[in-house]
Design an enzyme around this catalytic site. Structure first.
Site, PDB file in Angstrom:
ATOM      1  N   ASP A   1       0.824  -1.323   0.061  1.00 16.84           N
ATOM      2  CA  ASP A   1       0.066   0.118   0.073  1.00 16.84           C
ATOM      3  C   ASP A   1       0.913   1.271   0.067  1.00 16.84           C
ATOM      4  OD1 ASP A   1      -1.722  -2.187   0.505  1.00 16.84           O
ATOM      5  OD2 ASP A   1      -3.071  -1.056   1.900  1.00 16.84           O
TER       6      ASP A   1
ATOM      7  N   LYS B   1      -7.830   3.085  -2.184  1.00 14.63           N
ATOM      8  CA  LYS B   1      -7.998   2.798  -0.815  1.00 14.63           C
ATOM      9  C   LYS B   1      -8.390   4.301  -0.147  1.00 14.63           C
ATOM     10  CE  LYS B   1      -5.252   1.279   3.159  1.00 14.63           C
ATOM     11  NZ  LYS B   1      -4.026   0.662   3.623  1.00 14.63           N
TER      12      LYS B   1
ATOM     13  N   LYS C   1     -10.350  -0.589  -1.243  1.00 17.83           N
ATOM     14  CA  LYS C   1     -10.006  -1.197   0.152  1.00 17.83           C
ATOM     15  C   LYS C   1     -10.471   0.008   1.054  1.00 17.83           C
ATOM     16  CE  LYS C   1      -6.019  -2.283   3.152  1.00 17.83           C
ATOM     17  NZ  LYS C   1      -4.926  -2.955   3.391  1.00 17.83           N
TER      18      LYS C   1
END
Length: 226
Positions: free
Chosen positions: A94, A156, A186
Site C-alpha cells: 500500500d 483505498k 479497500k
C-alpha cells in the site's frame, strides 16, 4: 447483507503498523491471521521478512506499506521502498501518494510518482492510499482518476492515520462508483466492529484494513488506532 464472522475475516488485512510494535507483536499478529482466517497481515517494511517466514505455507498474504504515513518521500525513494518490500517477501504494498503535490496542482509530478511506484511493484499487488478525508470533492476526483490511470490494483479510502479519516460508507461508495472492473476498493480507518465491516462491504469495499480484526470477528468493539 449479514455475513458470517468467517466471511468477514476473509476480507480483513489485519494490521500492526505502530512505531512501537516489537518482534513478539508481529509474530502474534501473524498467528492471529492464521487462527482467524484473515486475508492478510499488514506490517511495516522492517517486519516483512519475519512475517513471510512466519506465514510460510499458509494462505495469509504478506502486506506492507511505502511512503507511509506522510507520503513525502521523493519518488525514487518511494519506488525503492516498494521494490525492497517486494524483495523481502511482500505480496501486496500500500503506497501513500504525495498529497501535497495534489493540493499544489502538481498533477504531472504526482502522476509520474504513481506510475513509478506501480512499475516498481512488479507482480505484487499495489494499492493507493487516497486520504479522502483530507481532500475536497474536486481533489478526490483528481487523485482517484490519477491512481486508476497509473495502474494501481486497488484504491483505498485512506492510510488510517492522520487527516485521511475514518472509512465511511460515502467514501467507499465514491471509490466503488469510479473503480473500473479490474480495480478493487479497500476501506481503512476506524473499522472496529462487525457492523462497520458489513456496512463498508455492502458499500463496495472488497478488502478492509484494520488493527481491530480479532475484536471484529469475535463480535466486540476494537480499540485500535487504525
Amino acid at each position: 447483507m449479514d455475513r458470517t464472522a468467517d466471511e468477514i475475516a476473509s476480507t480483513i488485512q489485519h494490521t500492526e503498523v505502530g512505531p512501537t510494535a516489537d518482534r513478539d507483536r508481529i509474530v502474534e499478529l501473524c498467528d492471529e491471521c492464521v487462527e482467524y482466517g484473515f486475508d492478510g497481515a499488514m506490517v511495516l517494511p522492517c517486519w516483512v521478512s519475519l512475517a513471510r517466514e512466519r506465514l510460510e505455507g499458509t494462505d495469509v498474504t504478506v502486506c506492507s506499506a511505502a511512503g507511509f504515513p506522510m507520503g513525502g518521500d521523493n519518488r525514487i525513494a518511494k519506488a525503492a521502498a516498494v521494490r525492497d518490500a517486494v524483495a523481502a517477501g511482500a505480496e501486496e504494498v500500500d503506497v501513500m501518494p504525495n498529497i501535497g503535490y495534489l493540493k499544489s496542482g502538481m498533477d504531472e509530478q504526482l502522476r509520474e510518482e504513481m506510475e513509478l511506484v506501480v512499475e516498481a511493484s512488479g507482480n505484487a499487488v499495489c494499492k493507493a492510499m487516497l486520504e479522502l478525508g483530507a481532500l475536497d470533492e474536486a481533489e478526490s476526483e483528481r487523485i482517484t482518476e490519477l491512481a486508476i490511470e497509473a495502474g494501481f490494483d486497488y484504491i483505498k479510502t485512506s492510510s488510517g492515520w492522520g487527516e485521511g479519516g475514518k472509512a465511511t460508507v460515502e467514501r467507499v461508495e465514491f471509490l466503488a462508483e469510479r473503480a473500473p472492473e479490474h480495480v478493487g476498493v479497500k476501506a481503512s480507518g476506524g473499522i472496529r466492529t462487525l457492523d462497520d465491516a458489513n456496512e463498508l462491504l455492502d458499500a463496495g469495499a472488497e478488502l478492509l484494513g484494520s488493527s481491530s480484526g480479532v475484536a471484529i470477528v469475535e463480535g466486540g468493539r476494537g480499540d485500535g488506532e487504525y
